[in-house]
Design a protein around this motif. Structure first.
Motif, PDB file in Angstrom:
ATOM      1  N   ALA A 173       0.832  -1.110   0.100  1.00 55.30           N
ATOM      2  CA  ALA A 173       0.064   0.166   0.015  1.00 55.30           C
ATOM      3  C   ALA A 173       0.971   0.984   0.116  1.00 55.30           C
ATOM      4  O   ALA A 173       2.059   1.071   0.412  1.00 55.30           O
ATOM      5  CB  ALA A 173      -0.995   0.108   0.987  1.00 55.30           C
ATOM      6  N   HIS A 177      -1.418   5.358   3.150  1.00 55.78           N
ATOM      7  CA  HIS A 177      -2.729   4.868   3.277  1.00 55.78           C
ATOM      8  C   HIS A 177      -2.744   4.079   4.690  1.00 55.78           C
ATOM      9  O   HIS A 177      -1.883   3.826   5.329  1.00 55.78           O
ATOM     10  CB  HIS A 177      -2.449   3.351   2.214  1.00 55.78           C
ATOM     11  CG  HIS A 177      -3.964   2.656   2.092  1.00 55.78           C
ATOM     12  ND1 HIS A 177      -4.383   1.872   3.026  1.00 55.78           N
ATOM     13  CD2 HIS A 177      -4.860   2.993   1.035  1.00 55.78           C
ATOM     14  CE1 HIS A 177      -5.536   1.405   2.560  1.00 55.78           C
ATOM     15  NE2 HIS A 177      -5.724   2.021   1.255  1.00 55.78           N
ATOM     16  N   HIS A 200     -10.977  -1.831   2.764  1.00 53.58           N
ATOM     17  CA  HIS A 200     -10.319  -1.108   1.718  1.00 53.58           C
ATOM     18  C   HIS A 200     -10.392  -1.325   0.383  1.00 53.58           C
ATOM     19  O   HIS A 200     -10.377  -2.898   0.172  1.00 53.58           O
ATOM     20  CB  HIS A 200      -8.862  -0.485   2.152  1.00 53.58           C
ATOM     21  CG  HIS A 200      -8.562  -0.184   3.705  1.00 53.58           C
ATOM     22  ND1 HIS A 200      -8.768   1.437   4.186  1.00 53.58           N
ATOM     23  CD2 HIS A 200      -8.499  -0.776   4.960  1.00 53.58           C
ATOM     24  CE1 HIS A 200      -8.762   1.605   5.187  1.00 53.58           C
ATOM     25  NE2 HIS A 200      -8.492   0.214   5.892  1.00 53.58           N
ATOM     26  N   GLY A 239      -1.770   6.125  -2.797  1.00 47.90           N
ATOM     27  CA  GLY A 239      -2.610   5.601  -1.361  1.00 47.90           C
ATOM     28  C   GLY A 239      -4.090   5.455  -1.463  1.00 47.90           C
ATOM     29  O   GLY A 239      -4.942   5.600  -0.686  1.00 47.90           O
ATOM     30  N   TRP A 242      -4.886  -1.040  -2.053  1.00 40.41           N
ATOM     31  CA  TRP A 242      -3.704  -1.748  -1.797  1.00 40.41           C
ATOM     32  C   TRP A 242      -3.793  -2.864  -2.697  1.00 40.41           C
ATOM     33  O   TRP A 242      -4.811  -3.252  -3.264  1.00 40.41           O
ATOM     34  CB  TRP A 242      -3.928  -2.306  -0.192  1.00 40.41           C
ATOM     35  CG  TRP A 242      -4.947  -3.413  -0.227  1.00 40.41           C
ATOM     36  CD1 TRP A 242      -6.154  -3.076   0.218  1.00 40.41           C
ATOM     37  CD2 TRP A 242      -4.942  -4.850  -0.062  1.00 40.41           C
ATOM     38  NE1 TRP A 242      -7.081  -4.176   0.289  1.00 40.41           N
ATOM     39  CE2 TRP A 242      -6.091  -5.196   0.301  1.00 40.41           C
ATOM     40  CE3 TRP A 242      -3.906  -5.859  -0.316  1.00 40.41           C
ATOM     41  CZ2 TRP A 242      -6.652  -6.570   0.272  1.00 40.41           C
ATOM     42  CZ3 TRP A 242      -4.080  -7.086  -0.485  1.00 40.41           C
ATOM     43  CH2 TRP A 242      -5.527  -7.491  -0.093  1.00 40.41           C
TER      44      TRP A 242
END
Length: 317
Positions: A173, A177, A200, A239, A242
């Motif tokens: 990531a 992040h 996320h 950011g 992921w």
């Protein structure tokens, strides 16, 4: 008629220009001067243009002559290239080599391959495609490309296959992040839970036109899908989510802190080794240039990724 102009006339024209006079060109060509003069007069008549100003003791090129001299050089160079290509083809040299590589193939290795190929085989056309997942095998199966470098997700049924190397896929990531912050706060051996990861966006590599491959290593219900790894890398560095990237692609980003390595509890550290294999149609016969590409692909994989490991699991995109 322009069609009756011969290469010999053009080469004589070039010799006169290079040597500086009809007599010097005659000596170089091992002809009598009258033959050179006659060839120039015939060429001027056929072109309908005065090439030489004969008002001085040593004929000089006219303005039109200088323009047409450059064209004559190009024609003779092309004729020499044609003759050389024909001789190489008669000797078994490939007229063309076509290659399609999976998006996870190291770009630095592909660039090195192309640079070296252009130097070693300057007269052979090299065609390179980059695709993802099953599209690589499709390009080989439909005859668009002779050779392919595929990942494990590719359905390479009907193709000859040879393992090249294994690429380690690393979950990462961007430094800004929340998951990167969570991983930094955790103990060195601590792992992120699947519940944390599901909160996320996961950025996933997909095929153009919709994936025909089964989902690999997708943990989050929230996904953004891209069709090339460079876009995926840029989004992760920014950011915005992921995801997994080839280790060879992000070494500098990890060292510089632009990306942070994540340790999902769902996966082992060595779980995602993505096998890359060389594929081609059965019975493919390649000349020296194609054989050179086959050999250098193996060597460059070792240099840019590492020695071939035994194929692992399906990998993570």
């Amino acid at each position: 008629m322009h069609d009756s102009i011969t290469l010999d006339q053009l080469r004589t024209f070039i010799a006169v220009a290079d040597e500086g006079s009809f007599s010097a060109a005659a000596r170089k060509l091992r002809r009598v001067q009258s033959a050179v003069s006659h060839a120039m007069a015939n060429l001027e008549a056929q072109l309908g243009v005065v090439l030489w100003d004969r008002s001085t003791r040593i004929p000089a090129l006219t303005e039109h002559g200088r323009v047409l001299l450059a064209a004559a050089r190009r024609v003779c160079a092309d004729a020499d290239a044609l003759r050389g290509a024909a001789q190489r083809l008669a000797g078994g040299l490939d007229p063309l080599v076509s290659l399609c590589v999976d998006a996870v193939f190291p770009l630095s290795a592909l660039v090195d391959l192309c640079v070296e190929f252009a130097r070693v085989y300057p007269t052979v056309e090299l065609v390179v495609h980059t695709e993802a997942m099953t599209a690589v095998a499709d390009r080989v199966l439909d005859g668009t490309c002779q050779l392919g470098v595929v990942g494990p997700a590719a359905a390479a049924s009907g193709l000859e296959r040879r393992h090249l190397t294994s690429v380690r896929m690393v979950p990462v990531a961007g430094a800004s992040h929340p998951l990167a912050a969570a991983q930094r706060r955790a103990a060195p051996a601590a792992r992120l839970s699947t519940e944390q990861l599901r909160e996320h966006v996961q950025i996933v590599l997909s095929e153009r036109g919709g994936s025909r491959s089964p989902e690999q290593a997708v943990l989050s219900p929230r996904t953004w899908r891209v069709v090339d790894l460079q876009t995926k890398r840029e989004l992760l560095c920014a950011g915005l989510g992921w995801g997994n990237l080839p280790e060879h692609m992000i070494r500098d980003d990890l060292e510089a802190g632009r990306l942070v390595r994540l340790r999902p509890g769902a996966w082992g550290d060595d779980e995602h080794l993505l096998s890359l294999a060389l594929v081609h149609r059965p019975g493919l016969v390649m000349g020296p240039a194609g054989q050179w590409v086959l050999k250098r692909l193996v060597e460059l994989c070792c240099q840019h990724v590492g020695r071939p490991e035994e194929p692992g699991g399906p990998g993570a995109r």
